[in-house]
Design an enzyme around this catalytic site. Sequence first.
Site, mmCIF file in Angstrom:
data_model
loop_
_atom_site.group_PDB
_atom_site.id
_atom_site.type_symbol
_atom_site.label_atom_id
_atom_site.label_comp_id
_atom_site.label_asym_id
_atom_site.label_seq_id
_atom_site.Cartn_x
_atom_site.Cartn_y
_atom_site.Cartn_z
ATOM 1 C CB CYS A 107 -3.126 1.305 -4.509
ATOM 2 S SG CYS A 107 -3.203 -0.486 -4.396
ATOM 3 C CG HIS A 122 -1.964 -1.009 1.275
ATOM 4 N ND1 HIS A 122 -2.978 -1.043 0.348
ATOM 5 C CD2 HIS A 122 -2.184 -2.056 2.109
ATOM 6 C CE1 HIS A 122 -3.791 -2.077 0.613
ATOM 7 N NE2 HIS A 122 -3.323 -2.701 1.673
#
Length: 295
Positions: free
Chosen positions: A166, A124
């Site tokens: 992300c 992430h």
Amino acid sequence: MSGHVQLDSRSTLTTTDRNQNITEVDALDKRQAYDPAEQYKMNHRRRGVALIFNHEHFYWQLMLPERRGTSADRSNLKRSLTDLGFEVRDFDNLRADDVLQKVHEASLDDHSDADCFVCVYLSHGENDHVYAYDGQIKIETITNMFRGDKCPSLVGKPKIFIIQACRGDKHDDPVIVQDTVDGREEAIVNETEVDAAGVYTLPAGADFLMCYSVAQGYFSHRETIKGSWYVQDLCEALRKHGSSSEFTELLTVVNRKVSHRKVDVCKDINAIGKKQIPCFASMLTKKLYFHPKSK
């Protein structure tokens, strides 16, 4: 007022292997002739080291969802990079201090007999950071370790960073894709998780190539069985054309291939039709080919 020209430049750094890839300067003699077909020297004894940092699980206090499917990305990338001749070192779910230690160790290696260097980060991310198991790491902290003054044996050589990262806090309802097998009622379920892009495109320096799974403001998609759209299409392109195509041209093909994908079915109607577009920021100064090495 008379004109005054001030050069914003650094002194030339000498490579440890006397190769001609000297580009650690910001200003060059304008009279110098440039060959648009000039390529990086890729006939060193070794292709080079490729680090893969794969993060699926995170410390509970970070409140980050698991990244199902990322193991498929790691395996695909490891196979593709190995096929190109890289020495792949892969790591799963490392803490931030351990990630930085592994990166630091790689920056201290002697790369004199290597063509280039690759670092892949699967996690992430948000703003200019990516996540390790227990916290954030600034992307610049990683790339800075490979600048010319910190890693002289990579001066003038390609330094490639591939970031599949992300945030995962928007449109996170899974897309259900059901493929019937042999006409039976049972189906293989491959869920596509739709994440919001959060990592900024960061320049790094001469001979750096920053590859991002998604452009800022777009959405990133990762299938829980097959892995992320970007890594799937990147690895397919590497398998088919990695040893023959110029690398940034290959990345452009990957951009086009990923951009043609879209979310067709989703519980969240806001995710239907969402698309993804990767991007790369190239500070390369020559063409880059991974031609097979002679035995």
